[in-house]
Each structure stands twice: as C-alpha cells, then as structure tokens.
Design an enzyme around this catalytic site. Structure first.
Site, PDB file in Angstrom:
ATOM      1  CG  ASP A 144      -2.059   0.907   1.025  1.00 29.53           C
ATOM      2  OD1 ASP A 144      -3.173   0.480   0.266  1.00 29.53           O
ATOM      3  OD2 ASP A 144      -2.200   2.001   1.617  1.00 29.53           O
ATOM      4  CE1 TYR A 274      -5.901   6.289  -1.045  1.00 27.88           C
ATOM      5  CE2 TYR A 274      -5.353   6.736   1.248  1.00 27.88           C
ATOM      6  CZ  TYR A 274      -5.630   6.163   0.241  1.00 27.88           C
ATOM      7  OH  TYR A 274      -5.968   4.600   0.548  1.00 27.88           O
ATOM      8  CG  HIS A 327      -4.541  -4.103   0.169  1.00 32.08           C
ATOM      9  ND1 HIS A 327      -3.623  -3.888  -1.215  1.00 32.08           N
ATOM     10  CD2 HIS A 327      -4.439  -3.092   0.921  1.00 32.08           C
ATOM     11  CE1 HIS A 327      -3.255  -2.501  -0.793  1.00 32.08           C
ATOM     12  NE2 HIS A 327      -3.847  -2.180   0.229  1.00 32.08           N
TER      13      HIS A 327
END
Length: 360
Positions: A144, A274, A327
């Site tokens: 990630d 982000y 994930h």
C-alpha cells in the site's frame, strides 16, 4: 449481507454493538504494548515506531512500512516471525532487526501541521530514522502506501538499500512508456484496462481522499459508526475473505485497527496522505532505474502489475505468486509472507556491508 452499496447495515450494527459492549480495548492495548516501542522527532513530527531486535547470528535491518487503513501495529503478528525465526521453526540465520514506523498522521505518530508529508518526504524521514538507529544499510518491505514510500527510498538512496520487497505496487505507479520505450505487452495492456475498471468501480474513496480529504474527515472524526463503516468496508473488499470479512479478521482485530484511528483522531491526517501523493506521485523518466533488487509477493486478491511493467524501472530478481491472501498480507497470512521475505533477502545478506552497532 448486502455490501453492493457500501458497508452492510446489519454487519455495522453488530460490529458497533460489539465495540460498545464486549470489546476489551485494555486487553488489546496490553498485547500491543508487549512490542518494544519508541518515538523519534523527524522534521518536527513525532514518529512512533516499533523496533524489535533480531535473535540470530547477524540480523539484517529491515524497515516495514504499512498503508491505509492501518498503522504499524498491522505488523504485530509478522514481527516475531522475522525477528526470531529460530523460535518459530525457521533458520536463525534469517533473523532481522525489524523497524516498523507509523506514517506521519497515522496511529500514534503525530499529525503534521504543515503540508508536504507525502511518500517522497517520508522516505527521507525513514532514512534519518535508520541513520539515527545506527543502520547504514537495510532492507525494505511494504505494501500500500508503504510501497510508495519504499519505492522512493530505494530510488533516492540506493546505496543504503540492500533490497526492496513489496506485496503491493501502488496503482498510480507509472514507468516511462511511449516514444523510445518498449511496446506495451498484452499483459500490460490488460493490466491498464483492469486498473481503469477498478478505479471506476472502487476508486471513489481514492478520488475523494486525493482531492478533498478534509471534508470527509469532519464526519469520520465525529462519528465512530461512520469511521467503522469507512474502514471495515476496505478491510472486507481488499482481503481474501470471499465476501465474509470475519473469515479473515475477528471482530476484535477489526476493532483494534478502528480504535487506534478513533482514539488518536487520525483519520483526517491519514487520508491527507492521498492528496500529498497526488501532488508528488511515483512517476519515472525515460532511462530512470531503481537499482536495489526488487522482490514481489503477488497475493491473488490484489491487483498486481505484470512483471514486464515493473521491469521497465526495477531490477526484479524474485516474483512469487502467492497461493492465497490479499491486500493485508501481514495480517491475513503472516507466516506465508514472513517465509517469502526471508527467502528474498537470504541471498542478499552475503553481499551486504555489516551495519554499525545500534546507538543506545
């Protein structure tokens, strides 16, 4: 359960009721506090990190970096497997000195009060952290956002990185393509189509958090139920759970992660990562290479680029298609991932310089 429109109401009611009545945070807290934890001030921000020294003849320093929605405590189960392999039916020669920082604005790391703390800058902070601990050369493992940080670290500080191991590659990673570059393979074309389709169906959260993270932060910081819904939806969608999140995570494990966000009030600062990445993404110029060896553990539930896509930039020396998992590899199947990390770094140990002793 009906998750088509987002988090299922019946599940959320059961999860929040368990949180309210049965979840024992103090017991989970005591378990997490068994890990050796420290803080370091890096560029004016207090960074929380776990530092577990290895048990073996010559432990290799290893930085593990988490992603969203998690914290350094995602690595609770895998840390002992890497630091003390001899105590877990593996070779003590594969031991690591494990350093697990929480990203700025995540978990018990402080929230930055100024912009600029994206993956590239955090790579600089991790370099400072490892130098402060006395490590001149070290390995990297991540998924990630940790993968974005680690790619920057390996790219900018190759002389300090013995190897880079990833179980995820950020979807916005872009190698050079077009004029003068090799023609896209069929697998690469298929991957680009799959990424586009994924962002169309699943990427609304990414677009929002990359552009206006402050707006959802108000509601998610104000409502524990809203926060729980936001996080558990991703834990279900991204794990290899077949639609049943409890097949992979217990309610207590889910709530431990959510509680860390709730008690620290860091969902807003975590989402801001982000936006910081959008302003400075991992894009590479023609001819630019990341020199340290790269290993990939491709879990089937994750959308991993084809090897050719990564070989445009990286020196890929190991590629393993994992038999199961998603994930959250370090949480879903820590033994499987620990074994893969050990095997990737084993041949690299013989070529590393011995790190200096740790500072006291």
């Amino acid at each position: 359960m009906d998750w088509e429109d987002g988090t299922d109401l019946a599940f959320l009611q059961r999860l929040t009721e368990h949180w309210r009545t049965d979840f024992d945070w103090r017991a989970r807290e005591a378990r997490l506090n068994a890990l050796p934890q420290f803080t370091a001030e890096l560029d004016g921000v207090g960074v929380h990190f776990i530092h577990q020294r290895g048990t073996g003849p010559d432990p290799l320093p290893l930085v593990i970096t988490h992603g969203f929605p998690g914290s350094g405590f995602d690595m609770e189960q895998i840390i002992p497997l890497l630091a003390d392999p001899g105590g877990h039916d593996a070779d003590p020669a594969d031991a690591f000195d494990v350093v697990v920082p929480s990203l700025p604005g995540y978990g018990f790391s402080q929230r930055p009060t100024r912009p600029g703390f994206g993956p590239e800058h955090v790579a600089e902070l991790w370099m400072k952290l490892m130098a402060g601990l006395g490590y001149e050369r070290f390995g990297l493992h991540a998924g990630d956002w940790g993968a974005a940080v680690s790619i920057w670290l390996a790219s900018r500080f190759p002389d300090h990185v013995s190897g880079l191991h990833l179980n995820f590659v950020p979807g916005l990673f872009r190698p050079p393509v077009g004029d003068g570059e090799p023609t896209l393979t069929a697998a690469e074309e298929e991957f680009l189509g799959a990424i586009s389709a994924w962002f169309d169906a699943e990427g609304a959260y990414h677009r929002l958090q990359s552009t206006k993270p402050q707006t959802p932060a108000y509601g998610l910081t104000d409502s524990p139920a809203g926060l729980a819904a936001w996080i558990v939806e991703k834990m279900r969608a991204w794990s290899d759970c077949g639609g049943d999140v409890e097949r992979v995570f217990t309610l207590d494990a889910i709530l431990t992660n959510i509680s860390i966000y709730w008690f620290t009030g860091t969902i807003g600062s975590a989402m801001r990562f982000y936006r910081e990445n959008r302003l400075r993404p991992n894009h590479f110029a023609p001819g630019e290479r990341v020199l340290p060896p790269l290993g990939i553990a491709a879990f089937p539930q994750d959308l991993i680029p084809p090897r050719a896509w990564l070989e445009r930039v990286f020196n890929v020396t190991r590629w393993t298609q994992m038999p199961r998992g998603g994930h959250f590899g370090a949480m879903e199947d820590p033994e499987l991932l620990a074994r893969e990390i050990r095997e990737f770094f084993r041949p690299l140990r013989a070529h590393r310089e011995d790190p200096p002793g740790l500072t006291s």
